[in-house]
Every structure is written in structure tokens, then in C-alpha cells.
Design a protein around this motif. Structure first.
Motif, short mmCIF file in Angstrom:
data_model
loop_
_atom_site.label_atom_id
_atom_site.label_comp_id
_atom_site.label_asym_id
_atom_site.label_seq_id
_atom_site.Cartn_x
_atom_site.Cartn_y
_atom_site.Cartn_z
N LEU A 199 -2.34 3.23 -4.90
CA LEU A 199 -3.10 3.39 -3.66
C LEU A 199 -3.94 2.15 -3.42
O LEU A 199 -4.85 1.85 -4.19
CB LEU A 199 -4.01 4.63 -3.74
N ASP A 200 -3.62 1.42 -2.33
CA ASP A 200 -4.35 0.18 -2.04
C ASP A 200 -5.43 0.45 -0.99
O ASP A 200 -5.15 0.56 0.18
CB ASP A 200 -3.38 -0.89 -1.54
N GLU A 201 -6.65 0.59 -1.45
CA GLU A 201 -7.81 0.86 -0.60
C GLU A 201 -7.58 2.04 0.34
O GLU A 201 -7.69 1.91 1.57
CB GLU A 201 -8.20 -0.41 0.19
N PRO A 202 -7.28 3.22 -0.23
CA PRO A 202 -7.01 4.38 0.63
C PRO A 202 -8.25 4.85 1.38
O PRO A 202 -8.12 5.56 2.38
CB PRO A 202 -6.56 5.46 -0.37
N PHE B 18 -0.26 1.11 1.56
CA PHE B 18 -0.54 -0.29 1.86
C PHE B 18 -1.96 -0.47 2.38
O PHE B 18 -2.46 0.38 3.12
CB PHE B 18 0.45 -0.81 2.90
N GLN B 19 -2.56 -1.59 1.98
CA GLN B 19 -3.92 -1.88 2.43
C GLN B 19 -3.97 -1.92 3.95
O GLN B 19 -4.89 -1.40 4.56
CB GLN B 19 -4.36 -3.23 1.85
N ASN B 20 -2.93 -2.53 4.55
CA ASN B 20 -2.92 -2.66 6.01
C ASN B 20 -1.96 -1.67 6.65
O ASN B 20 -1.30 -1.99 7.63
CB ASN B 20 -2.58 -4.09 6.42
N LYS C 17 -5.84 -8.26 -6.37
CA LYS C 17 -5.53 -6.84 -6.59
C LYS C 17 -4.26 -6.43 -5.84
O LYS C 17 -3.34 -5.85 -6.43
CB LYS C 17 -6.72 -5.97 -6.12
N THR C 18 -4.22 -6.74 -4.54
CA THR C 18 -3.04 -6.39 -3.76
C THR C 18 -1.81 -7.12 -4.28
O THR C 18 -0.71 -6.55 -4.35
CB THR C 18 -3.27 -6.71 -2.27
N THR C 19 -2.00 -8.37 -4.67
CA THR C 19 -0.88 -9.14 -5.22
C THR C 19 -0.32 -8.44 -6.45
O THR C 19 0.91 -8.36 -6.63
CB THR C 19 -1.32 -10.57 -5.56
MG MG Z 1 -6.12 -6.33 -1.17
#
Ligand code: MG
Ligand code: ATP
Lengths: 257, 313
Positions: free
Chosen positions: A178-181, A87-89, A45-47
């Protein structure tokens, strides 16, 4: 001719050495929808977000923005086109204040000749005040108006996530990734965030693509969803369709055998 | 403190700011002495070869100095602009090494050009000011101006973009900052400042040779910023002033001074990893000054009361 979708991903593959992070993924995101991306850990997903936002070059396939290929663009060019992401992180500018983080997001709207800026012409000063005002409005929208002058590094986790959202909105995007907000939030906070995302979509009239692990919440929030598993898109459609897809049930619950 | 030492310190502060500009966007460039040498060479050549620049009076004309500073800065900036696009693709220590190489290349070229006086350099550079105090006064004004511009820059879009790149380049590019362009701007401004400082320094030193732009100078100017801090413009200014003065002030301890100087450079970063001057330190100082002011006012009132006391009926 009917309008091309806002974003289209066509036959996208991404390999890291021997690992296939994305395998011939295709999907299209329509203007105005909230499009969910779910899948187990490591599904890619993030990729997919990284390839769309030009941070990771794809091995093959194309990304289209309103029908135009953007696969070779730089991230800052995509930002000007109307793409923003979180960003997720979490990636904030930690040495800057909360307000200045949002002001950096307003970068594109602050253009002035360097000399006029250095000398502080009245026009530049007026523009600067307008932008500061705009930054404060965005902070108020995500509930961080009180924290404007604090260093970004001093915020607790949940507020950092909201600051990142405000910074992304500052660029005036058409499409927001939105990556895992909602990562690390409790159920009540997650619900609040969902409301906020809906409100933002309506208020700014934008399109949202969101990654989140909490499936029931995604079923409620999203207009359509895509499900990734081992880099493959195994399902795509409305929450109703995805919920009853046998491949999805298998991916989440394991094979019945 | 002599005016001559003060002048050297002020030049140190200007060079510290030149190193600071790229570092503010996370770019460790050690090219400052190279651009400094270019500016100085331009000034030395113009003022010794062209009569109009030397003038006819006891001192050479001030407009000539300003013109030389402009031209020296411009030539350095042009070179930075020409090579920046390529060099600034390198990151971290690789950029540092490439810029050290640049300084060396410039040094060797200067040594071998037919008109720069070889290893001995160029002598008898005319003096626009009769005394060291004249130089120091002029340089103080220049430094104040540059500081003011740097302080303004930090509030501007370019300055904020620079800080954003230093904090997280990837996030900066994702919010629409053309990071390559911002880094190039910082590099060119750094070269411009070093170049015009060089032109001024050449006159003050009276002679100019290739040794001015050496690896040693790269490390010394870097130390200004490491010592003073690279978060805000005041850090490199303090670093440049203090570290230029230190070897001179330590002269009484004889050969020990180099050891003490080395210790300061070594211990500075250990004790103050962010440099001496950080925004927090400034804030603390601000509060301290306000407190001190209030205390002084209190004393003042007491004194007044005591002084007025006996006269009252
Ligand atoms: Mg991810
Ligand atoms: N830059 C990289 N180099 C090598 N492998 C990578 C890289 N980025 C991702 N991967 C690998 O690609 C796969 C997909 O990772 P990705 O981060 O896209 O998963 P994800 O769906 O976002 O998972 P999660 O839900 O845990 O965030 C993982 O196996 C990951 O280890």
C-alpha cells in the motif's frame, strides 16, 4: 528447513542516471506482519515498491518470494503469485464502473473458453454471477457497495483510494503493498483506514507492506518498520527500536549540529 | 437507397468493428485493409480457379462462400497471430506506422505474385447471390451476429481486460492481466473479422485487386471508428454505415462532396471527441426513448378517449 520469509529484498540498488534511488537495500517481510516503510520525500520508498512489483528493473540485487528469485518476473505473473499493490498516484480504470474495476481485479478467476463465454453457456453465466457477487462483497468491505454502478471517475478522492484497495484485494493477494493509502485524508479518516487495514489483514490472513508519512500512526499500526533516507535503509525493527534510533531522529529532525 | 449501397455500408460497418477491436484495448492498428485484402484474395482465387467453388448453376454455391470466408478469415488471423507478438510491442503512433507498413507490404506482394493478376487483379468472381438484395440480406445477418458477439465480448473477462488496458495498461498488468496476450487476442479477432469480410466483399464486387488494401483504406476505416466512437461496438457500426453512405448520398453536390466528406471527418472529432456513440449518449437516448414512449402512450390514451367519447352515453 525453516520457512523462508514471504518477501526478501537483498542488496537492492536502483539508479536513474546519476541518481541513486535505492542503495544496497536489504530487508525481509515475514508472513502475517504489517511492515511499515517510512522516510522523507524522495527517499526511494515508491521506487522500492516499483522494483518489488517488477515495474522498475533494479540495477543490482535480488527480490525473493518465499526464497525464490522473482526479479525477472512480469507484474502479472507476480499477481498470480500473490502480490498486489495500490499506487501513490491512484491508477483506476476510469471508464469502467466501480464494480467493473473490482471485476477486472477478479480477472484470474474468470477464466473460461472464449467460445463458451461468447455463447453464454449456463456454466459461464453462473460463474459470472458468482464473481459479480464477490465484487459486491469486496465493495461492501471498503464501504462502497452503494456506489457499485457509478463510473469510477466520478468518485471523490477518498473513495477512489478505497476502490483501489478493493481492486487489489480482488486478486486474492498474500502480500499487499500500500503506497500512501491515507494520503489526503484527515486524522479521523486515517484512523478509520488503519482499522480497515488491520481488519483486512486479519480477515484475509495476509501480509501488508505500507508506506505512509504520518509517523505516529505508523508506530501504532506496524509490527515492524524500515526507514529509508536517500535510498539507504537507515533503520529496521519494531516501532520501539526505530523510535529511538539516532539516525532516524537525525533524518527526521536534521542533524543536531 | 439501393441494395448495392446498403451492402457497401454493411461491409463498412464490419470493417469499422475490425478496427474497433484492437482500439478497445488502446491499440491503434491500421492493418484492417490488409487483412481484408487477404480474405478477398483467398475467395477470388478459390472461386475462380477451383470449379467446385464456382459451382455449375447460375449462382455459385453458398457453402463455398462460407468456406471461403472461413479460410480467408483464418489465413488473416494466422498472419496476425504470427506477427502480433512482435508488432504489438510498439505503442501508439509507432504501432500505427508499423501496421500501415504491413498493409503496404501485403499490397506489393499481391501486385507481384504470379497468380493474383497483377495490377488488374482477378475478374469474373462467381456470384453466390443473384441480386444485391441477396448480398445485403446475408451481410445483415452476418453483421447482426458479429454485433451480438461484440456486445457479449464487452461483458466478458476478455472485453473488460481490453477496456482496462486502454484505461491504464500498467495497472492492468499489476492486477494479473497478461496484457500482451489480451492485445494479441484482440488483434487476431480483428484480422479474422476483416478477412472473412474481404471474402464476402470480393464476390460482391465481382473483381478484386491489390488496391483494395491501401493506405487510403486504412485511413477511411479508421475514420469510421473516430467518427462513431470506440467506447462501445455500436460506434464503429454507425460510423461505418454513415461514412460509407455519405459520399454516395452527397453525389448530387458534385465535386463538393469530397470537401463535405473531408469536413465531416475533420469536424466529427472536434465536435465529438469521444465519437458520436458513447455510453452516456446511449443512456441519454435510452431515457429519451422511455420519455418518448410515455408521451406517445399519453397521446394514445387521449386519442382513445376522444374516439370513445361520443359513443358513451
Ligand atoms: Mg512515493
Ligand atoms: N522513473 C524515474 N526516473 C528518474 N528518477 C526517478 C524515477 N522514479 C523515481 N525517481 C527519483 O528517485 C527518487 C526516489 O523517488 P521515490 O518516488 O521512490 O521517493 P519516495 O520515497 O516515494 O518519495 P515520496 O514520499 O515523495 O513519495 C526521487 O529523487 C525521484 O525523483
Amino acid at each position: 528447513m525453516s520457512a523462508a520469509p514471504l518477501l526478501e529484498v537483498a542488496g537492492l540498488s536502483c539508479r536513474f542516471g546519476g541518481l541513486v534511488a535505492l542503495n544496497e537495500v536489504s530487508l525481509a517481510v515475514r508472513e502475517g506482519e504489517i511492515f511499515g516503510l517510512i522516510g522523507p520525500n524522495g527517499a526511494g520508498k515508491t521506487t522500492l515498491f516499483n522494483v518489488i512489483s517488477a515495474l522498475t528493473p533494479p540495477s543490482s540485487g535480488r527480490v525473493l518470494w518465499r526464497g525464490q528469485a522473482i526479479t525477472r518476473s512480469r507484474p502479472d505473473q507476480l499477481s498470480r503469485l500473490g502480490l498486489a499493490r495500490t499506487f501513490q498516484n491512484l491508477r483506476l480504470f476510469d471508464s469502467l464502473s466501480v464494480r467493473d474495476n473490482v471485476l477486472v481485479g477478479l480477472h484470474r478467476f474468470a477464466a473460461s473458453p472464449l467460445a463458451a463465454g461468447l455463447l453464454g453457456s449456463s456454466k459461464v453465466r453462473r460463474r459470472q454471477r458468482e464473481l459479480e457477487q464477490r465484487a459486491l462483497e469486496l465493495l461492501a468491505l471498503v464501504g462502497l457497495a452503494e456506489e457499485a454502478q457509478l463510473p469510477a471517475a466520478s468518485l471523490p478522492y477518498g473513495e477512489r483510494r478505497r476502490l483501489e484497495l478493493a481492486r487489489a484485494l480482488a486478486t486474492e493477494p498474500r502480500l499487499l503493498l500500500l503506497d500512501e493509502p491515507a494520503a489526503g485524508m484527515n486524522p479521523a479518516e486515517k484512523n478509520d483506514l488503519c482499522e480497515l487495514i488491520r481488519a483486512i489483514r486479519d480477515h484475509f490472513d495476509l501480509t501488508v507492506m505500507i508506506i505512509e508519512h504520518h509517523v505516529p500512526l505508523m508506530m501504532r499500526l506496524c509490527d515492524r518498520l524500515a526507514v529509508l533516507n536517500f535510498g539507504e535503509r537507515i533503520a529496521l525493527g519494531t516501532p520501539e527500536v526505530v523510535r529511538h534510533d539516532s539516525k532516524v531522529i537525525e533524518a527526521y529532525l536534521g542533524s543536531p549540529r | 437507397m439501393s441494395a448495392g449501397l446498403l451492402q457497401q455500408m454493411l461491409i463498412g460497418a464490419l470493417l469499422g468493428l475490425s478496427v474497433y477491436l484492437p482500439l478497445r484495448c488502446g491499440q491503434l492498428s491500421l492493418a484492417t485493409p490488409g487483412f481484408f485484402a487477404i480474405g478477398g484474395t483467398v475467395a477470388a482465387l478459390l472461386s475462380t480457379r477451383i470449379p467446385a467453388f464456382a459451382g455449375t448453376g447460375a449462382t455459385s454455391p453458398l457453402p463455398a462462400l462460407l468456406l471461403e470466408m472461413g479460410l480467408g478469415g483464418l489465413l488473416a488471423a494466422l498472419l496476425a497471430w504470427a506477427i502480433g507478438g512482435t508488432v504489438l510491442r510498439l505503442r501508439g503512433i509507432y504501432l500505427a506506422i508499423a501496421t500501415i507498413a504491413l498493409v503496404e507490404i501485403l499490397r506489393v506482394i499481391t501486385l507481384n505474385l504470379p497468380f493474383t493478376g497483377g495490377a488488374l487483379g482477378i475478374f469474373g468472381i462467381p456470384q453466390p447471390f443473384a441480386t444485391a438484395s441477396g448480398y445485403a440480406g446475408f451481410t445483415l445477418v452476418l453483421l447482426a451476429l458479429v454485433c451480438w458477439l461484440c456486445a457479449r465480448l464487452e461483458q466478458l473477462r476478455l472485453g473488460r481486460a481490453m477496456a482496462a488496458i486502454r484505461d491504464d495498461e500498467l495497472a492492468a498488468t499489476c492486477v494479473g492481466i497478461d496484457t500482451a496476450a489480451v492485445k494479441l487476442n484482440a488483434f487476431v479477432l480483428s484480422a479474422l473479422l476483416a478477412g472473412l469480410t474481404g471474402a464476402l466483399a470480393a464476390h460482391f464486387l465481382n473483381s478484386w485487386n491489390a488496391k483494395v488494401g491501401s493506405f487510403d483504406a486504412s485511413i477511411t476505416t479508421l475514420a469510421f471508428v473516430v467518427f462513431g466512437g470506440s467506447r462501445t461496438w455500436l460506434g464503429p457500426v454507425i460510423g461505418g454505415l454513415v461514412l460509407t453512405a455519405l459520399p454516395e448520398l452527397l453525389r448530387p453536390v458534385g465535386d463538393l462532396r469530397l470537401i463535405v466528406f473531408g469536413l465531416v471527418i475533420l469536424l466529427g472529432p472536434v465536435l465529438f471527441p469521444q465519437g458520436l456513440i458513447t455510453p452516456q449518449a446511449l443512456q441519454g437516448l435510452g431515457h429519451g426513448l422511455v420519455g418518448l414512449g410515455q408521451q406517445l402512450r399519453g397521446y394514445g390514451h387521449q386519442l382513445l378517449e376522444r374516439a370513445n367519447g361520443p359513443r358513451r352515453p
